[in-house]
Motif scaffolding. Structure first.
Motif, PDB file in Angstrom:
ATOM      1  N   SER A  49      -6.060   4.602   9.445  1.00  0.00           N
ATOM      2  CA  SER A  49      -5.717   5.932   9.954  1.00  0.00           C
ATOM      3  C   SER A  49      -4.817   6.724   9.011  1.00  0.00           C
ATOM      4  N   ASP A  50      -4.132   6.024   8.091  1.00  0.00           N
ATOM      5  CA  ASP A  50      -3.224   6.738   7.189  1.00  0.00           C
ATOM      6  C   ASP A  50      -3.894   7.190   5.895  1.00  0.00           C
ATOM      7  N   LYS A  51      -5.172   6.884   5.734  1.00  0.00           N
ATOM      8  CA  LYS A  51      -5.870   7.274   4.505  1.00  0.00           C
ATOM      9  C   LYS A  51      -6.202   8.766   4.501  1.00  0.00           C
ATOM     10  N   GLU A  95      -3.862   5.468  -1.128  1.00  0.00           N
ATOM     11  CA  GLU A  95      -3.644   6.640  -0.267  1.00  0.00           C
ATOM     12  C   GLU A  95      -4.930   7.327   0.173  1.00  0.00           C
TER      13      GLU A  95
END
Length: 360
Positions: free
Chosen positions: A183-185, A219
């Motif tokens: 979810s943080d990508k 990232e």
């Protein structure tokens, strides 16, 4: 060359002797998929206005009952070229409206490249052409070979999608689950366009995926959406060294634009829609010289007018992402492509055609 279109026109013209049905609206489509978008938004807007009847005329099917409805419609909408229109004599009380499926003006098309004579015949039988801005009217005048008085800069109906109340968080969660994405990508969407020169269609001959992932995968995640014509260059027998997510078959392209954070493209008009979302765009133009010399060309100056930086190789692409994308030209670019960015294009179009229809 146009024999079958002329025959179609002659058959159609037989049905124009029947009276017009003021509540009947026809959409000329080539498949169920072509209906989604502009035509669907126009239909939805008409449904808000009254008790209209709708007819869907499929280009590749000769249905006499549907053809009769087409000939007796008060309003006719299409979203793409339909060559038989050159030989169809609609009743003078029918309004024929070309919505066109793409926003703005980027790559040259239509009469700017070829088929001027045929397009002129089609445009003579078209009452109005809807475009997205006054600035691009001259380009569409050339592309459609249409009288400028028929061009109306009212917007792109399907662009109203971006102004609806979408739960983007939910859409992103569903995407993450389907493709196993953390979810943080940050999602980087890559949408290369089709080249006539086959040599340049396998973009992974030019994008170093291993290096891309080595530098950015902590990232970012790369999502690929291929142009339908170049899927053959990515068949199972082609080895692609490196990780990416293939979303070429993702059903809703607009939804994909909503959940993506950065767009990488080259010569695809999808960048005009993405520019509406005020998100970064990078132009990966590894074959620009060939494209300028051997492909269709552009209405704008590719090296000066784009709403984002141009990069030529993997190193340049990675550097721009790491350093931050310069989007300073985005606002001025957007103003050339859209007179309105407000989610009310469908309303403007239907208001306009109903007003014209009532005056007839």
């Amino acid at each position: 060359m146009f024999f079958k279109h002329k025959v179609f026109g002659k058959i159609f013209n037989v049905f124009t002797k029947f009276p017009i049905n003021d509540n009947l609206i026809s959409f000329i489509i080539d498949s169920n998929e072509s209906f989604s978008g502009n035509l669907e938004y126009i239909k939805n807007e008409f449904e808000k206005r009254g008790n209209f009847e709708f007819n869907f005329y499929y280009k590749d099917q000769l249905s006499f009952s549907s053809l009769k409805k087409l000939a007796t419609s008060k309003y006719v909408f299409l979203n793409d070229n339909f060559f038989p229109l050159a030989f169809m004599n609609f009743n003078e009380r029918t309004l024929v409206v070309q919505l066109w499926h793409a926003p703005g003006a980027f790559k040259k098309f239509g009469g700017s490249v070829e088929n001027k004579e045929m397009l002129k015949l089609i445009s003579d039988n078209t009452d109005f052409l809807i475009v997205t801005s006054t600035y691009i009217e001259d380009y569409y005048h050339e592309a459609f070979q249409i009288d400028k008085s028929k061009i109306k800069p009212l917007g792109l109906p399907r662009a109203d999608y971006y102004f609806e109340n979408h739960d983007i968080g939910k859409l992103r969660d569903e995407f993450n689950k389907k493709y196993d994405v953390p979810s943080d990508k940050i999602i980087i969407l890559y949408t290369p366009t089709f080249r006539e020169n086959e040599e340049f269609n396998n973009v992974f001959n030019y994008l170093d995926l291993n290096k891309f992932n080595e530098e950015l995968s902590d990232e970012y995640v790369l999502v690929l959406r291929l142009h339908p014509k170049i899927k053959k260059f990515y068949s199972e027998d082609i080895s692609v060294d490196g990780y990416y997510i293939d979303c070429s078959d993702y059903k809703n392209e607009q939804e994909l634009l909503l959940i993506s954070d950065i767009l990488i493209t080259d010569y695809s008009s999808i960048m005009i829609e993405f520019a509406m979302l005020n998100k970064p765009i990078i132009f990966f133009a590894y074959d620009l010289d060939n494209y300028l010399n051997n492909e269709r060309g552009f209405y704008l100056d590719y090296k000066k007018d784009l709403p984002g930086p141009i990069v030529w190789d993997s190193n340049g692409l990675i550097s721009v992402i790491l350093e931050g994308v310069d989007s300073s030209n985005s606002s001025s670019f957007l103003k050339t492509q859209f007179d309105y960015v407000d989610g009310k294009s469908s309303k403007r179009v239907v208001d306009f055609v109903l007003d014209k229809g009532e005056r007839q």
